[in-house]
Design a protein around this motif. Structure first.
Motif, PDB file in Angstrom:
ATOM      1  N   ASN A 113      -4.056   6.305   5.178  1.00  0.00           N
ATOM      2  CA  ASN A 113      -3.697   7.364   6.116  1.00  0.00           C
ATOM      3  C   ASN A 113      -2.365   7.087   6.790  1.00  0.00           C
ATOM      4  OD1 ASN A 113      -5.964   8.825   5.532  1.00  0.00           O
ATOM      5  ND2 ASN A 113      -7.085   8.277   7.379  1.00  0.00           N
ATOM      6  N   ARG A 114      -2.107   5.817   7.128  1.00  0.00           N
ATOM      7  CA  ARG A 114      -0.813   5.475   7.727  1.00  0.00           C
ATOM      8  C   ARG A 114       0.325   5.763   6.749  1.00  0.00           C
ATOM      9  NH1 ARG A 114      -3.757   1.451  10.707  1.00  0.00           N
ATOM     10  NH2 ARG A 114      -3.741  -0.030   8.979  1.00  0.00           N
ATOM     11  N   ALA A 115       0.115   5.428   5.489  1.00  0.00           N
ATOM     12  CA  ALA A 115       1.147   5.700   4.480  1.00  0.00           C
ATOM     13  C   ALA A 115       1.359   7.205   4.321  1.00  0.00           C
ATOM     14  CB  ALA A 115       0.755   5.068   3.143  1.00  0.00           C
ATOM     15  N   LEU A 116       0.272   7.973   4.339  1.00  0.00           N
ATOM     16  CA  LEU A 116       0.383   9.422   4.192  1.00  0.00           C
ATOM     17  C   LEU A 116       1.065  10.055   5.404  1.00  0.00           C
ATOM     18  CD1 LEU A 116      -3.149  10.206   2.701  1.00  0.00           C
ATOM     19  CD2 LEU A 116      -0.949  10.288   1.491  1.00  0.00           C
ATOM     20  N   VAL A 117       0.774   9.536   6.598  1.00  0.00           N
ATOM     21  CA  VAL A 117       1.432  10.047   7.806  1.00  0.00           C
ATOM     22  C   VAL A 117       2.941   9.853   7.693  1.00  0.00           C
ATOM     23  CG1 VAL A 117       1.782   9.612  10.278  1.00  0.00           C
ATOM     24  CG2 VAL A 117      -0.535   9.828   9.357  1.00  0.00           C
ATOM     25  N   ALA A 118       3.369   8.693   7.210  1.00  0.00           N
ATOM     26  CA  ALA A 118       4.803   8.423   7.064  1.00  0.00           C
ATOM     27  C   ALA A 118       5.430   9.367   6.044  1.00  0.00           C
ATOM     28  CB  ALA A 118       5.019   6.973   6.655  1.00  0.00           C
ATOM     29  N   LEU A 119       4.752   9.586   4.913  1.00  0.00           N
ATOM     30  CA  LEU A 119       5.286  10.484   3.887  1.00  0.00           C
ATOM     31  C   LEU A 119       5.313  11.929   4.374  1.00  0.00           C
ATOM     32  CD1 LEU A 119       3.495   8.988   0.750  1.00  0.00           C
ATOM     33  CD2 LEU A 119       5.950   8.879   1.249  1.00  0.00           C
ATOM     34  N   ILE A 146      -0.630  19.535  -6.546  1.00  0.00           N
ATOM     35  CA  ILE A 146      -1.515  18.771  -7.430  1.00  0.00           C
ATOM     36  C   ILE A 146      -2.835  19.531  -7.512  1.00  0.00           C
ATOM     37  CG2 ILE A 146      -2.750  16.583  -7.740  1.00  0.00           C
ATOM     38  CD1 ILE A 146      -0.413  15.223  -6.266  1.00  0.00           C
ATOM     39  N   THR A 147      -3.190  19.983  -8.708  1.00  0.00           N
ATOM     40  CA  THR A 147      -4.337  20.874  -8.872  1.00  0.00           C
ATOM     41  C   THR A 147      -5.673  20.180  -8.643  1.00  0.00           C
ATOM     42  OG1 THR A 147      -4.341  20.485 -11.262  1.00  0.00           O
ATOM     43  CG2 THR A 147      -3.082  22.377 -10.448  1.00  0.00           C
ATOM     44  N   LEU A 148      -5.732  18.864  -8.764  1.00  0.00           N
ATOM     45  CA  LEU A 148      -6.961  18.140  -8.462  1.00  0.00           C
ATOM     46  C   LEU A 148      -7.315  18.295  -6.992  1.00  0.00           C
ATOM     47  CD1 LEU A 148      -6.488  14.688 -10.246  1.00  0.00           C
ATOM     48  CD2 LEU A 148      -7.860  16.601 -11.036  1.00  0.00           C
ATOM     49  N   ARG A 149      -8.591  18.487  -6.701  1.00  0.00           N
ATOM     50  CA  ARG A 149      -9.051  18.422  -5.315  1.00  0.00           C
ATOM     51  C   ARG A 149      -9.271  16.956  -4.974  1.00  0.00           C
ATOM     52  NH1 ARG A 149     -10.444  22.852  -2.617  1.00  0.00           N
ATOM     53  NH2 ARG A 149     -11.630  21.560  -1.159  1.00  0.00           N
ATOM     54  N   LEU A 150      -8.554  16.462  -3.970  1.00  0.00           N
ATOM     55  CA  LEU A 150      -8.591  15.042  -3.658  1.00  0.00           C
ATOM     56  C   LEU A 150      -8.433  14.870  -2.158  1.00  0.00           C
ATOM     57  CD1 LEU A 150      -8.772  12.614  -5.657  1.00  0.00           C
ATOM     58  CD2 LEU A 150      -6.322  12.314  -5.344  1.00  0.00           C
ATOM     59  N   SER A 151      -9.448  14.314  -1.518  1.00  0.00           N
ATOM     60  CA  SER A 151      -9.363  14.052  -0.078  1.00  0.00           C
ATOM     61  C   SER A 151      -8.556  12.782   0.163  1.00  0.00           C
ATOM     62  CB  SER A 151     -10.761  13.880   0.513  1.00  0.00           C
ATOM     63  OG  SER A 151     -11.357  12.677   0.032  1.00  0.00           O
ATOM     64  N   GLN A 152      -8.196  12.548   1.424  1.00  0.00           N
ATOM     65  CA  GLN A 152      -7.477  11.321   1.757  1.00  0.00           C
ATOM     66  C   GLN A 152      -8.341  10.103   1.467  1.00  0.00           C
ATOM     67  OE1 GLN A 152      -5.867  11.554   5.721  1.00  0.00           O
ATOM     68  NE2 GLN A 152      -4.732  13.426   5.305  1.00  0.00           N
ATOM     69  N   GLY A 153      -9.643  10.215   1.727  1.00  0.00           N
ATOM     70  CA  GLY A 153     -10.543   9.112   1.427  1.00  0.00           C
ATOM     71  C   GLY A 153     -10.631   8.836  -0.064  1.00  0.00           C
ATOM     72  N   GLU A 154     -10.649   9.888  -0.877  1.00  0.00           N
ATOM     73  CA  GLU A 154     -10.698   9.710  -2.330  1.00  0.00           C
ATOM     74  C   GLU A 154      -9.398   9.123  -2.849  1.00  0.00           C
ATOM     75  OE1 GLU A 154     -13.874  13.312  -3.292  1.00  0.00           O
ATOM     76  OE2 GLU A 154     -11.715  13.725  -3.133  1.00  0.00           O
ATOM     77  N   LEU A 155      -8.267   9.511  -2.244  1.00  0.00           N
ATOM     78  CA  LEU A 155      -7.003   8.884  -2.623  1.00  0.00           C
ATOM     79  C   LEU A 155      -7.025   7.402  -2.274  1.00  0.00           C
ATOM     80  CD1 LEU A 155      -4.116   9.178  -3.735  1.00  0.00           C
ATOM     81  CD2 LEU A 155      -3.363   9.669  -1.398  1.00  0.00           C
ATOM     82  N   ALA A 156      -7.601   7.048  -1.127  1.00  0.00           N
ATOM     83  CA  ALA A 156      -7.718   5.635  -0.751  1.00  0.00           C
ATOM     84  C   ALA A 156      -8.529   4.868  -1.782  1.00  0.00           C
ATOM     85  CB  ALA A 156      -8.354   5.516   0.633  1.00  0.00           C
ATOM     86  N   ILE A 185       0.812  -1.208   0.000  1.00  0.00           N
ATOM     87  CA  ILE A 185       0.000   0.000   0.000  1.00  0.00           C
ATOM     88  C   ILE A 185       0.853   1.269   0.000  1.00  0.00           C
ATOM     89  CG2 ILE A 185      -1.633   1.344   1.393  1.00  0.00           C
ATOM     90  CD1 ILE A 185      -2.905  -1.354   2.171  1.00  0.00           C
ATOM     91  N   GLY A 186       1.914   1.302   0.788  1.00  0.00           N
ATOM     92  CA  GLY A 186       2.759   2.491   0.834  1.00  0.00           C
ATOM     93  C   GLY A 186       3.328   2.847  -0.526  1.00  0.00           C
ATOM     94  N   ARG A 187       3.760   1.837  -1.260  1.00  0.00           N
ATOM     95  CA  ARG A 187       4.300   2.081  -2.599  1.00  0.00           C
ATOM     96  C   ARG A 187       3.203   2.540  -3.548  1.00  0.00           C
ATOM     97  NH1 ARG A 187       8.279  -2.313  -5.110  1.00  0.00           N
ATOM     98  NH2 ARG A 187       9.477  -1.474  -3.363  1.00  0.00           N
ATOM     99  N   ARG A 188       1.999   1.962  -3.419  1.00  0.00           N
ATOM    100  CA  ARG A 188       0.888   2.373  -4.277  1.00  0.00           C
ATOM    101  C   ARG A 188       0.505   3.828  -4.031  1.00  0.00           C
ATOM    102  NH1 ARG A 188      -2.563  -2.643  -2.609  1.00  0.00           N
ATOM    103  NH2 ARG A 188      -4.332  -1.233  -2.794  1.00  0.00           N
ATOM    104  N   VAL A 189       0.477   4.228  -2.769  1.00  0.00           N
ATOM    105  CA  VAL A 189       0.126   5.609  -2.436  1.00  0.00           C
ATOM    106  C   VAL A 189       1.163   6.573  -3.015  1.00  0.00           C
ATOM    107  CG1 VAL A 189      -0.105   7.265  -0.543  1.00  0.00           C
ATOM    108  CG2 VAL A 189      -1.210   5.022  -0.397  1.00  0.00           C
TER     109      VAL A 189
END
Length: 228
Positions: free
Chosen positions: A195-201, A174-184, A149-153
């Motif tokens: 969210n865990r992957a995003l926290v690490a990044l 990134i000009t797209l409006r994208l929530s964390q849920g939409e990225l998931a 998952i981390g690599r995919r994110v």
């Protein structure tokens, strides 16, 4: 709204002249969608090509247990609907909703085909778009099958930065409006794991998420996390 100018900004009609695209204007239909409004559902009859004039759309599928996977996001001047429009079954293979208030220009199949037959440059661009869609679908399936998952994110953020990034003083926005849920949904993973992957990044200083947009501050670190 300058419809001819919008068409000339799209991937399909960008090689043409103003008089060329003006041939399409009598056949264009304008429609506005509210945030969350359905443009079409999976399995619907495919009758029109869609040009996003303003706003943002998402193409998605929903599993039997209600989980949503976003396959593509379409901002202003993007084109969608060509796959179903030219498929032998003539049906939509994904659902399409408005992510923000959105205005679209709709063009039916018959006048589009007539236009493409008269303008080989646009026909070539149309074939390129269909090919790009096929490659993207295969790549997405491979990432889901093979990558953690981390690599995919990280890979998704790199791809979005390439497609929709704008340079800023502190990196790329990134000009797209994208929530964390939409990225998931985009990477076909649970929101908690993404969210865990995003926290690490974020902790590594590679990215941030502000005002509905992702910002890339250290592209090299992000690419390393993506394995590229």
């Amino acid at each position: 709204m300058d419809r001819a100018a919008i068409l000339l900004q799209t991937s399909i009609f960008r090689d043409l002249s103003i008089p060329d695209v003006e041939e399409l204007l009598p056949d264009l239909r304008e429609r506005t969608y509210d945030r969350g409004q359905v443009v079409w559902v999976e399995g619907a009859q495919a009758e029109e090509l869609v040009v996003v004039a303003e706003g943002q759309l998402k193409a998605y599928r929903v599993s039997a247990d209600g989980r949503e996977v976003i396959l593509a996001v379409y901002p202003a001047v993007a084109v969608t609907g060509e796959v179903g429009l030219f498929h032998p079954r003539g049906t939509r293979w994904l659902g399409l909703d408005a992510m923000t208030p959105t205005t679209c220009l709709l063009l039916r199949r018959a006048p589009l085909l007539s236009f493409l037959s008269r303008h080989p440059a646009a026909m070539q661009r149309m074939l390129e778009e269909i090919s790009i869609t096929a490659v993207a679908a295969a790549s997405s399936l491979s990432r889901i099958a093979f990558d953690p998952i981390g690599r995919r994110v990280a890979g998704a953020l790199v791809a979005l930065a390439d497609a929709y990034g704008e340079a800023t003083p502190d990196g790329i926005s990134i000009t797209l409006r994208l929530s964390q849920g939409e990225l998931a949904s985009h990477v076909a993973a649970s929101r908690e794991n993404v969210n865990r992957a995003l926290v690490a990044l974020t902790a590594a200083g590679a990215i941030s998420h502000r005002g509905g947009h992702f910002h890339i501050h250290d592209r090299a670190a992000l690419e390393q996390a993506a394995g590229t």
